[in-house]
Design an enzyme around this catalytic site. Sequence first.
Site, PDB file in Angstrom:
ATOM      1  N   GLY A 158      41.964 -42.859  14.015  1.00  0.00           N
ATOM      2  CA  GLY A 158      41.676 -42.179  15.261  1.00  0.00           C
ATOM      3  C   GLY A 158      42.950 -41.968  16.055  1.00  0.00           C
ATOM      4  N   GLY A 159      43.027 -40.862  16.784  1.00  0.00           N
ATOM      5  CA  GLY A 159      44.211 -40.586  17.585  1.00  0.00           C
ATOM      6  C   GLY A 159      45.412 -40.255  16.734  1.00  0.00           C
ATOM      7  N   PRO A 183      41.171 -37.781  18.917  1.00  0.00           N
ATOM      8  CA  PRO A 183      40.258 -38.645  19.669  1.00  0.00           C
ATOM      9  C   PRO A 183      38.782 -38.473  19.357  1.00  0.00           C
ATOM     10  CG  PRO A 183      41.028 -36.851  21.044  1.00  0.00           C
ATOM     11  CD  PRO A 183      41.764 -36.719  19.754  1.00  0.00           C
ATOM     12  N   ILE A 243      50.846 -44.246  17.426  1.00  0.00           N
ATOM     13  CA  ILE A 243      50.651 -44.716  18.796  1.00  0.00           C
ATOM     14  C   ILE A 243      49.537 -45.752  18.783  1.00  0.00           C
ATOM     15  CG2 ILE A 243      50.064 -44.084  21.169  1.00  0.00           C
ATOM     16  CD1 ILE A 243      51.327 -41.402  20.733  1.00  0.00           C
ATOM     17  N   LYS A 290      38.354 -51.808  12.873  1.00  0.00           N
ATOM     18  CA  LYS A 290      38.492 -53.044  13.639  1.00  0.00           C
ATOM     19  C   LYS A 290      37.993 -52.783  15.050  1.00  0.00           C
ATOM     20  CE  LYS A 290      42.989 -53.836  11.414  1.00  0.00           C
ATOM     21  NZ  LYS A 290      43.206 -52.420  11.066  1.00  0.00           N
ATOM     22  N   PRO A 342       0.816  -1.219   0.000  1.00  0.00           N
ATOM     23  CA  PRO A 342       0.000   0.000   0.000  1.00  0.00           C
ATOM     24  C   PRO A 342       0.850   1.271   0.000  1.00  0.00           C
ATOM     25  CG  PRO A 342      -0.756  -1.566   1.670  1.00  0.00           C
ATOM     26  CD  PRO A 342       0.558  -2.075   1.177  1.00  0.00           C
ATOM     27  N   ASP A 345      39.046 -45.609  10.015  1.00  0.00           N
ATOM     28  CA  ASP A 345      38.888 -46.547  11.112  1.00  0.00           C
ATOM     29  C   ASP A 345      37.593 -46.331  11.885  1.00  0.00           C
ATOM     30  OD1 ASP A 345      41.237 -47.792  10.538  1.00  0.00           O
ATOM     31  OD2 ASP A 345      42.384 -46.941  12.195  1.00  0.00           O
ATOM     32  N   MET A 369      42.617 -49.441  24.745  1.00  0.00           N
ATOM     33  CA  MET A 369      41.928 -50.676  24.360  1.00  0.00           C
ATOM     34  C   MET A 369      41.960 -51.719  25.475  1.00  0.00           C
ATOM     35  SD  MET A 369      43.479 -50.728  20.487  1.00  0.00           S
ATOM     36  CE  MET A 369      45.111 -50.225  21.058  1.00  0.00           C
TER      37      MET A 369
END
Length: 460
Positions: A302-303, A226, A307, A271, A43, A249, A384
């Site tokens: 991972g990690g 991690p 190591i 694994k 308007p 992994d 682990m």
Amino acid sequence: MDYLPIFMNVRGQRCLLVGAGEVASRKAALLVRTGATLIVVAPWVSDPVRDLVNQHGGEIHERGFTDNDLNDVVLAIAATDDDKVNRHVSELARERNLPVNVVDQTELCSFIVPAIVDRSPVVVAISTGGSSPVLTRQLKEKIDIMLPAAYGRLAAMLGSLRDRVKLGVTDFSRRTRFWEKLLSGPLPELMLSGREQEAMQLFETSLAQADDDQSQGEVYLVGAGPGDPDLLTLKALRLMYAADVVLYDRLVSPEIMKRVRPDADKVFVGKEAKHHPVPQEQINDMLVRLAREGKKVLRLKGGDPFIFGRGGEEIDQLAAAGLPFQVVPGVTAASGCAAYAGIPLTHRDFSQSVRFVTGHMKNDEPDLDWPVLAKEDQTLVIYMGLITLPVICEQLQAYGMNSAMPVAIVEQGTLPQQRVVTGTLQDIVGKVEAAGVKAPAIIIVGQVVKLHRELAWFGH
């Protein structure tokens, strides 16, 4: 994702804007920048909106919205201060399967307008899905600062050369590698610094030598840390975007996998205890085969790959095959999970050394040097070891460690679902069973665990 991020071509298309006040004028300015034909219904029409239509063409209808205003338009934006009108526009547009945006009312939108960093033809769109406009603006400011203005010229130059490269390098994979090599070299910096003639000379030389460049593959052995994607190194991120194939992994989190190049082939080779669907020898062979095919292969672990990650075995095979490889360290679970649990691995009042060991079983028992591990003036980190936790606690006590020695189990360390269960060698097994702790989890044994309650920061 709550919204599909797409870039819509509306050049020369009729786009309806209902409303013509201050907020609507910002949407109008955005639409005309894309070459849209602006159809304004309101308007009352503000001077900025009227000026945009006068300068760029379009239509202005100074009246209230009617249903027929949605005829022959490709999208609609409602930016009025009348909630009833906004809802009506939204409902009608949805019935006609027209994209519709209602300013500041995400529940009425089928699309939202992101914040934009414009280096055309490079355009970066940022959105928080309407949840925090201030955060969106701050992200825009950060990207605006980081992205040089000359990126638009670089993209335009590359676009003008695509057909020539397509004719000169007919194989798709080789053409992709050509562009990656070109953009990884000095050409972008030459363009960004205004040396366009030198950049073109470099392009001509590279294209002329493309047939002679029989690029061999390469393997990137990368530690993903991690779990928290913010712990990835800059080099890891760069190689994750460069890889053609990713072998990853079980301990690589979904959040990290989202950072991998979207069109890369992703192969799961994870694994877990007593379950190795892809034997290590087969993984080694895959790395060699894929690299020999000329692919850039990312082995994502991972990690840290060196190591307890079998990284040494994999690069042994690559070195024997004469294939190039790079190794990128990652934050190992011991340091990452301990830090996020508020447990310093060394502390001058409690521990001056730290040992990393694996709790993997050999002949159904952990194959560990118990007399050395049972010394109390150190921190012991066991990877682990969740399955063998009862044996670990039993053996450490049998070899002289105090049964009151503090123990922490960090489950899903560094991730939002992280849990920390603490106890002693005497009672930790029962506490872990009661809490239903599952892998991945890391075990920390030592006096430093006492500091967890005082220093815990993550998730608080």
